[in-house]
Design an enzyme around this catalytic site. Structure first.
Site, PDB file in Angstrom:
ATOM      1  N   GLY A 206     -12.333 -13.297   9.597  1.00 15.29           N
ATOM      2  CA  GLY A 206     -11.094 -13.215  10.357  1.00 15.29           C
ATOM      3  C   GLY A 206      -9.835 -13.247   9.512  1.00 15.29           C
ATOM      4  N   SER A 207      -8.773 -13.760  10.113  1.00 15.12           N
ATOM      5  CA  SER A 207      -7.468 -13.787   9.452  1.00 15.12           C
ATOM      6  C   SER A 207      -6.709 -15.045   9.831  1.00 15.12           C
ATOM      7  CB  SER A 207      -6.647 -12.549   9.838  1.00 15.12           C
ATOM      8  OG  SER A 207      -6.417 -12.525  11.242  1.00 15.12           O
TER       9      SER A 207
ATOM     10  N   GLY B 283       6.919  -8.540  16.573  1.00 13.29           N
ATOM     11  CA  GLY B 283       5.723  -7.758  16.846  1.00 13.29           C
ATOM     12  C   GLY B 283       5.079  -8.224  18.140  1.00 13.29           C
TER      13      GLY B 283
ATOM     14  N   GLY C 184       4.819 -12.219  18.490  1.00 15.30           N
ATOM     15  CA  GLY C 184       6.148 -12.810  18.684  1.00 15.30           C
ATOM     16  C   GLY C 184       6.688 -12.548  20.071  1.00 15.30           C
ATOM     17  N   CYS C 185       6.550 -11.311  20.543  1.00 15.78           N
ATOM     18  CA  CYS C 185       7.049 -10.970  21.879  1.00 15.78           C
ATOM     19  C   CYS C 185       6.218 -11.621  22.976  1.00 15.78           C
ATOM     20  CB  CYS C 185       7.066  -9.455  22.051  1.00 15.78           C
ATOM     21  SG  CYS C 185       8.338  -8.613  21.076  1.00 15.78           S
ATOM     22  N   GLU C 186       4.917 -11.809  22.730  1.00  9.84           N
ATOM     23  CA  GLU C 186       4.085 -12.492  23.723  1.00  9.84           C
ATOM     24  C   GLU C 186       4.521 -13.946  23.896  1.00  9.84           C
ATOM     25  OE1 GLU C 186      -0.053 -12.070  22.824  1.00  9.84           O
ATOM     26  OE2 GLU C 186      -0.146 -10.017  23.572  1.00  9.84           O
TER      27      GLU C 186
ATOM     28  N   ASP D 210     -11.005  -8.587  11.304  1.00  4.89           N
ATOM     29  CA  ASP D 210      -9.697  -8.515  10.649  1.00  4.89           C
ATOM     30  C   ASP D 210      -9.780  -8.277   9.147  1.00  4.89           C
ATOM     31  OD1 ASP D 210      -8.887  -9.084  13.177  1.00  4.89           O
ATOM     32  OD2 ASP D 210      -7.787 -10.910  12.705  1.00  4.89           O
TER      33      ASP D 210
ATOM     34  N   HIS E 156      -6.297   4.795  48.306  1.00  5.71           N
ATOM     35  CA  HIS E 156      -4.927   4.422  48.675  1.00  5.71           C
ATOM     36  C   HIS E 156      -4.953   3.154  49.521  1.00  5.71           C
ATOM     37  CE1 HIS E 156      -0.719   4.888  49.801  1.00  5.71           C
ATOM     38  NE2 HIS E 156      -1.106   4.527  51.020  1.00  5.71           N
TER      39      HIS E 156
END
Length: 501
Positions: A151-152, A189, A192-194, A323, A457
């Site tokens: 991973g990372s 990114g 950050g936005c999450e 990753d 529908h």
């Protein structure tokens, strides 16, 4: 010394999926984990952050006052939110552990799964040393094949030390004791936005988002990036575009963040917590790669081929998934790679892994999903395309849901074949219906095949149906009547435009 058919370093989505797939071939597998079972896919990553997002989303809906009702006495306790998040993580961890115990070595059993805890490093191409932290507590195992799925970890800023108290990264979110009154998020990114969405949804934190560029989510098309940015601002997030972090001054009760802007001016902002979210780096240090002659890229990733092997497939027994490979850092990518490797080693591959059609989900407000290529990629590669846009404001189901903030945007080839090249979508259920388009892309279906299907529908996916109809000027509602909600356009590189003229 214990001997296994396969050893897997890391129990995250790539490692665990590989280990379990090997059981299907009746192999004896050793799974080695240095931290949390399930890796960042379960703890301090995908599952915990998305659980937090779901809770924040539910809270924001409950707090809304534009639907004809108003909740009274609505309160949120960060400690209880954390408990709920941890309960979700523990649920998945114990599912993993239960399966491992089910397939532990038993008399007469074909195939087994053994878990060992500690840091693994290569002694040679078939031998791993497992270090449990004490000098005398080491173990050595052998395996015919080895998969690296380590991973990372969150990337660090050179001049800003993370203490996981006031200066944190994604691993330290659950260390917080309460909702911070003021937070600065460094990095605009996806992650950050999450987190900007999550904390602004709860409404107890003044959120600042540092964006070094002119737009958040810089890899996305400008219209998608502007959509995300606009919604963050509506949610109360203060975005600092074209800003660079100069320094963070630690005071007794607060932090002073100094920002330098592109136009030359500077700003000092007082916050309680700084969240560093500038990407992730692969976990390849300490693996003893030098003992098996495996080189890494300048950024630390492992070089792998089409079979995810670290060398020539026919002469290689060491593979990598997730990753560490440098491919998209997505749960689904790691999981697919892990399964793919085992099938390549022990079975016959039915189909190659295609990274171009991997769907991506971004948990903002509203959620955003994408699959395939976007306009930026097509223009960079000079590929002609046609595009259509259909707003959720025109979709009956989202109107009924009182949740019309979203859209569908489809890209098809402009070569007479009308192949589906990519789609971006935002709004309710975007993460679910993006899969259907991914399937169509994998089957190389054209636009005409898509239009043969009848959507129920009212459903959110009727927006996809109408978006495709826009290309042929067959949509029920017309762009001429709703030019800001229904659009279509085409793009060709200059050389093709010149040839046509």
């Amino acid at each position: 010394m214990e001997k296994y058919d396969l050893a897997v370093i890391g129990s995250g989505p790539g490692g665990f999926s590989a280990a379990v797939r090997a059981l299907d071939f009746g192999k004896d597998v050793c799974l080695i984990e240095a931290g949390h079972v399930g890796g960042a896919g379960v703890m301090n990553g995908a599952l915990t952050s998305k659980t937090m997002w779901e809770l924040s989303h539910d809270y924001a809906v409950a707090a809304a006052v534009d639907r004809g009702y108003r909740a009274s006495g609505l309160q949120v306790d960060f400690t209880k939110v954390k408990k709920s998040v941890m309960k979700a993580a523990k649920t998945k961890q114990y599912q993993i552990l239960s399966q491992i115990e089910t397939y532990s070595q038993k008399p007469g059993q074909k195939g087994s799964l053994t878990i060992k805890y500690g840091f693994a490093s290569f002694k040679d191409r078939n031998t791993l040393e497992i270090d449990r932290g004490k000098k005398e507590d080491k173990e050595t195992i052998e395996a015919d094949y080895i998969i690296i799925a380590t991973g990372s970890s969150p990337r660090e800023l050179p001049d800003l030390k993370v203490d996981q108290k006031r200066i944190i990264n994604s691993d330290g979110i659950l260390n917080l004791k309460k909702f911070p009154e003021r937070m600065m998020i460094i990095g605009s990114g996806i992650i950050g936005c999450e987190f900007a969405t999550i904390f602004s949804n709860f409404g107890h934190t003044e959120v600042h988002l540092l964006d070094r560029a002119h737009r958040v989510i810089p890899f996305a098309d400008n219209d998608v990036s502007d959509f995300v940015s606009g919604n963050l601002q509506k949610n109360g997030v203060v975005i600092h575009h074209t800003a660079n972090l100069r320094t963070v001054n630690k005071k007794k009760d607060y932090l002073e963040v100094v920002l330098d802007y592109e136009d030359g001016h500077s700003t000092v902002i007082e916050v309680d917590v700084v969240l560093v979210s500038i990407g992730r780096d692969p976990n390849t240090k300490g693996l003893g790669l030098e003992n098996v002659n495996i080189q890494t890229t300048p950024h630390g990733y492992l070089k792998v081929n089409e079979e995810c092997a670290t060398g020539d497939f026919d002469n290689c027994n060491i593979f990598a998934a997730g990753d560490v490979t440098g491919h998209k850092a997505l749960y689904c990518v790691a999981e697919e790679q892990g399964r793919f490797i085992v099938e390549a080693i022990f079975g016959e591959l039915e189909y190659p892994t295609d990274y171009s059609h991997m769907p991506t989900l971004m948990f903002f407000k509203p959620e955003v999903a994408s699959v395939g290529v976007n306009e930026k990629i097509l223009q960079e590669k000079k590929i002609p395309y046609k595009a259509a846009f259909y707003s959720n404001e025109m979709v009956n189901r989202t109107i009924a849901m009182r949740n019309t903030n979203g859209f569908v945007k489809v890209l098809v080839s402009d070569d007479g074949r009308d192949r589906i090249l990519g789609m971006q979508a935002a709004g309710p259920q975007a993460s679910a219906f993006i899969v259907s388009v991914s399937y169509l892309m994998n089957s190389e279906s054209g636009m005409n095949e898509v239009l043969r299907s009848i959507h129920p529908h009212p459903s959110v996916t009727e927006g996809i149906q109408e978006c495709f109809r826009v290309f042929n000027k067959r949509s029920i509602f017309k762009p001429e009547a709703f030019p800001d909600k229904i659009k279509s356009w085409a793009w060709k590189p200059l050389e093709l435009q010149s040839e046509k003229s």
